[in-house]
Design a protein around this motif. Structure first.
Motif, PDB file in Angstrom:
ATOM      1  N   GLU A 191      -8.645  -1.434  -7.807  1.00  0.00           N
ATOM      2  CA  GLU A 191      -7.370  -0.923  -8.344  1.00  0.00           C
ATOM      3  C   GLU A 191      -7.063  -1.561  -9.692  1.00  0.00           C
ATOM      4  O   GLU A 191      -6.661  -0.878 -10.645  1.00  0.00           O
ATOM      5  N   GLU A 205       0.826  -1.210   0.000  1.00  0.00           N
ATOM      6  CA  GLU A 205       0.000   0.000   0.000  1.00  0.00           C
ATOM      7  C   GLU A 205       0.861   1.262   0.000  1.00  0.00           C
ATOM      8  O   GLU A 205       0.508   2.255  -0.628  1.00  0.00           O
ATOM      9  N   GLU A 248       2.102   1.836  -3.507  1.00  0.00           N
ATOM     10  CA  GLU A 248       1.014   2.382  -4.330  1.00  0.00           C
ATOM     11  C   GLU A 248       0.825   3.865  -4.037  1.00  0.00           C
ATOM     12  O   GLU A 248       0.681   4.682  -4.957  1.00  0.00           O
TER      13      GLU A 248
END
Ligand SMILES: [Fe+2]
Ligand SMILES: [Fe+2]
Length: 186
Positions: free
Chosen positions: A120, A54, A57
Motif C-alpha cells: 500500500e 482496513e 482504507e
C-alpha cells in the motif's frame, strides 16, 4: 515502513495511515510477546486497529486510488489481501490464544499484513500525494479519523456473546461499526 513525509500542519491521510501501519506492526509483536490476559488484551486491540484501519482504507482511500493510472489493478489486489486477512482473523478468534496453532496462524497473518502494508505504501499511498492536493488529503484524513473515533475501544457485552454462537465474530462487529461510522458521515 516506508518514508514518513514531512508535513507542516498536522499531517494528511497518507501520514495517518502510515502511522497506523506502524501501530499494527507493534501490536502484532505485543500479542506474540504477551501471555495470558495481556495477550488477550493485545489481540483485542490489534483486531480493533485492523478493523478501523482496513475499513477506512476500503471506504475512503482505495476508491480514490482506483482513479490513479494502474490503480484499478493495485486496489483489486489490496482488497483481495484485506479479505484474506479478515478471514484469517475470524479463524483466529475461534482458537485458544495460548495454543501453538494460534501462534502459527498469527505469525502467518503478521507476515501477510506487513507485506500488504508495504505494498500500500509503495504502490498506492505515495501516489495519492501526486494526484490529490493537500486539502483533499486532509479531508480524507478526517474521514479516516472518524472511523477510529467511533469503533469500540472496549468489547460490548452484546457483541461478544452474540459472537460465541454465530459466524460473525467480534472482529467483524468492529468492522461493521467502523463502516457504519463512515457511512453515517456521508
Ligand atoms: Fe489495507
Ligand atoms: Fe493499510
Amino acid at each position: 515502513m516506508g518514508t514518513v513525509r514531512n508535513l507542516s500542519n498536522g499531517g494528511d491521510v497518507v501520514l495517518y495511515l502510515k502511522e497506523q501501519h506502524d501501530q499494527i506492526k507493534a501490536l502484532f509483536t505485543r500479542v506474540l510477546d504477551a501471555t495470558g490476559a495481556d495477550r488477550d488484551e493485545a489481540f483485542r486491540e490489534l483486531r480493533r486497529m485492523l478493523a478501523v484501519h482496513e475499513t477506512a482504507e476500503e471506504e475512503v482511500v482505495h476508491p480514490l486510488a482506483r482513479s490513479l493510472p494502474g490503480g484499478d489493478v493495485q486496489v483489486t489486489a489490496r482488497l483481495r489481501e484485506e479479505n484474506l486477512a479478515k478471514k484469517a482473523l475470524v479463524d483466529l478468534e475461534r482458537l485458544n490464544i495460548n495454543s501453538p496453532e494460534f501462534i502459527t496462524k498469527l505469525r502467518a497473518l503478521q507476515a501477510d499484513v506487513l507485506a500488504h502494508a508495504e505494498s500500500e505504501e509503495q504502490l498506492e499511498f505515495d501516489r495519492l500525494g501526486t494526484r490529490f492536493n493537500e486539502d483533499q488529503l486532509k479531508r480524507m484524513r478526517k474521514a479516516v479519523e472518524l472511523a477510529e473515533s467511533v469503533a469500540p475501544t472496549r468489547p460490548h457485552a452484546g457483541i461478544e456473546s452474540r459472537a460465541a454462537n454465530v459466524l460473525v465474530g467480534p472482529f467483524m462487529s468492529m468492522v461493521d461499526r467502523a463502516r457504519d461510522a463512515l457511512h453515517s458521515k456521508s
